[in-house]
Enzyme design. Structure first.
Site, mmCIF file in Angstrom:
data_model
loop_
_atom_site.group_PDB
_atom_site.id
_atom_site.type_symbol
_atom_site.label_atom_id
_atom_site.label_comp_id
_atom_site.label_asym_id
_atom_site.label_seq_id
_atom_site.Cartn_x
_atom_site.Cartn_y
_atom_site.Cartn_z
ATOM 1 N N LYS A 11 0.868 -1.191 0.000
ATOM 2 C CA LYS A 11 0.000 0.000 0.000
ATOM 3 C C LYS A 11 0.893 1.225 0.000
ATOM 4 O O LYS A 11 1.881 1.278 0.739
ATOM 5 C CB LYS A 11 -0.863 -0.047 1.262
ATOM 6 C CG LYS A 11 -1.496 1.253 1.646
ATOM 7 C CD LYS A 11 -1.400 1.578 3.149
ATOM 8 C CE LYS A 11 -0.047 2.056 3.586
ATOM 9 N NZ LYS A 11 0.005 2.755 4.887
ATOM 10 N N ASP A 127 -5.027 0.313 8.516
ATOM 11 C CA ASP A 127 -4.945 0.199 7.059
ATOM 12 C C ASP A 127 -5.720 -0.993 6.510
ATOM 13 O O ASP A 127 -5.809 -1.165 5.293
ATOM 14 C CB ASP A 127 -3.477 0.049 6.636
ATOM 15 C CG ASP A 127 -2.729 1.365 6.735
ATOM 16 O OD1 ASP A 127 -3.347 2.423 6.524
ATOM 17 O OD2 ASP A 127 -1.514 1.330 7.037
HETATM 18 O O1 C5P Z 1 -3.788 0.529 13.548
HETATM 19 P P1 C5P Z 1 -2.293 0.541 13.427
HETATM 20 O O2 C5P Z 1 -1.659 -0.632 14.083
HETATM 21 O O3 C5P Z 1 -1.822 0.783 12.051
HETATM 22 O O4 C5P Z 1 -1.854 1.844 14.266
HETATM 23 C C1 C5P Z 1 -0.623 1.940 14.917
HETATM 24 C C2 C5P Z 1 -0.634 3.154 15.829
HETATM 25 O O5 C5P Z 1 -0.703 4.343 15.052
HETATM 26 C C3 C5P Z 1 -1.810 3.263 16.774
HETATM 27 O O6 C5P Z 1 -1.608 2.549 17.951
HETATM 28 C C4 C5P Z 1 -1.865 4.771 17.032
HETATM 29 O O7 C5P Z 1 -0.894 5.131 17.987
HETATM 30 C C5 C5P Z 1 -1.448 5.353 15.704
HETATM 31 N N1 C5P Z 1 -2.601 5.743 14.864
HETATM 32 C C6 C5P Z 1 -3.248 6.942 15.111
HETATM 33 N N2 C5P Z 1 -4.312 7.306 14.319
HETATM 34 C C7 C5P Z 1 -4.717 6.532 13.297
HETATM 35 C C8 C5P Z 1 -4.055 5.309 13.014
HETATM 36 C C9 C5P Z 1 -2.984 4.936 13.819
HETATM 37 O O8 C5P Z 1 -2.896 7.670 16.029
HETATM 38 N N3 C5P Z 1 -5.748 6.920 12.546
#
Ligand code: C5P
Length: 272
Positions: A11, A127
């Site tokens: 991605k 994602d």
């Molecule tokens: O969901 P993912 O594992 O990709 O997200 C990793 C971290 O990124 C989350 O724990 C959060 O701290 C941050 N995040 C965020 N806002 C989002 C997506 C992710 O703050 N929309």
């Protein structure tokens, strides 16, 4: 046992604007996402118990237990399967590896078990909803609002310098959490406008990620001045990309950057 092969494309966030922050700490995003013709490959087979085996050039350090998003995807779907993940993408790298793998497992299981997955894809990472579509889309909300868009075919070079950049530390280093959303995207029938629009968008996480991992600046520099229309970082890094109107130029730039930086992962791709 029935078995399905699925592809989990890389991605690429062509733009990533951080437009706000919710009281629970999650950030509101506005991002144009495209997918590469290069990624991980998975095989998913019906089995008596859930299992995961990771092979391939980037297998090192990938867990084979319930801390892997593939495993969690199969658990959420609720059927035992044997998964083999051929890990060809670097990780964590801002190109969706784990989320794309989880989305691919859901796709495979929907085919194997002839029923849709109706659970929460966001529970498998921010994602994962966009990776379930696996074609160009605008992602908003905290990753949960996804709408397909039509994009012109683009050639790109992806470069990862091999450093881990934890996503939470990049969001923490982001100074302004409330930036302008994307401006209106021109239709693909107007490629000249689309290219200049793309040049004028941003990745708001690029500056904080460069502070966390200064090598990202070296990657952006290495991709600049080689005829790309856009040079930018994807996601929270450390993978950066250069976009080209000309496929042949992308292949030449990939060859040159790989020659100059033998320790970096360099891959020419086509995006859609
Ligand atoms: O969901 P993912 O594992 O990709 O997200 C990793 C971290 O990124 C989350 O724990 C959060 O701290 C941050 N995040 C965020 N806002 C989002 C997506 C992710 O703050 N929309």
């Amino acid at each position: 046992m029935p078995q399905i092969e699925v592809f989990a494309p890389a991605k690429v966030n062509l733009t990533l604007h951080v437009t706000g922050q919710r009281p629970d700490g999650y950030h509101l995003l506005d991002s144009l996402v495209a997918f590469a013709d290069f990624g991980d490959h998975l095989s998913v087979e019906t089995a008596n118990a859930l299992s995961l085996k990771v092979i391939g050039p980037f297998a090192k350090g990938v867990p084979e237990d319930n801390s892997n998003l593939c495993w969690r995807a199969a658990e959420l779907f609720g059927e035992p399967v044997a998964i083999t993940l051929d890990k060809r993408l670097p990780h964590p790298a801002g190109i969706g590896g784990g989320s794309s793998d989880a989305a691919a497992v859901l796709r495979a299981m929907e085919t194997l078990f002839q029923r849709p997955y109706e659970g929460d894809a966001l529970a498998l990472g921010a994602d994962t909803p966009v990776c379930r579509i696996a074609t160009a889309a605008r992602m908003q909300g905290i990753g949960d609002v996804v709408n397909k868009v039509n994009l012109i075919p683009m050639a790109a070079v992806l470069v990862n310098p091999g450093v881990d950049v934890p996503t939470p530390s990049v969001f923490k280093a982001l100074e302004s959490k409330s930036n302008a959303p994307m401006t209106e995207m021109p239709a693909p029938e107007f490629p000249a406008q689309l290219w200049s629009w793309l040049e004028n968008q941003r990745n708001d996480l690029e500056e904080p990620a460069r502070k966390v991992a200064p090598v990202i600046s070296d990657v952006l520099h290495a991709l600049s001045g080689r005829g790309a229309r856009v040079v930018r970082m994807s996601g929270s890094g450390a993978t950066c990309f250069a976009l080209f109107e000309n496929d042949g130029l992308a292949d030449l730039v990939a060859r040159d950057v790989a020659r100059d930086h033998p320790d970096w992962w360099v891959q020419a791709v086509r995006l859609a």
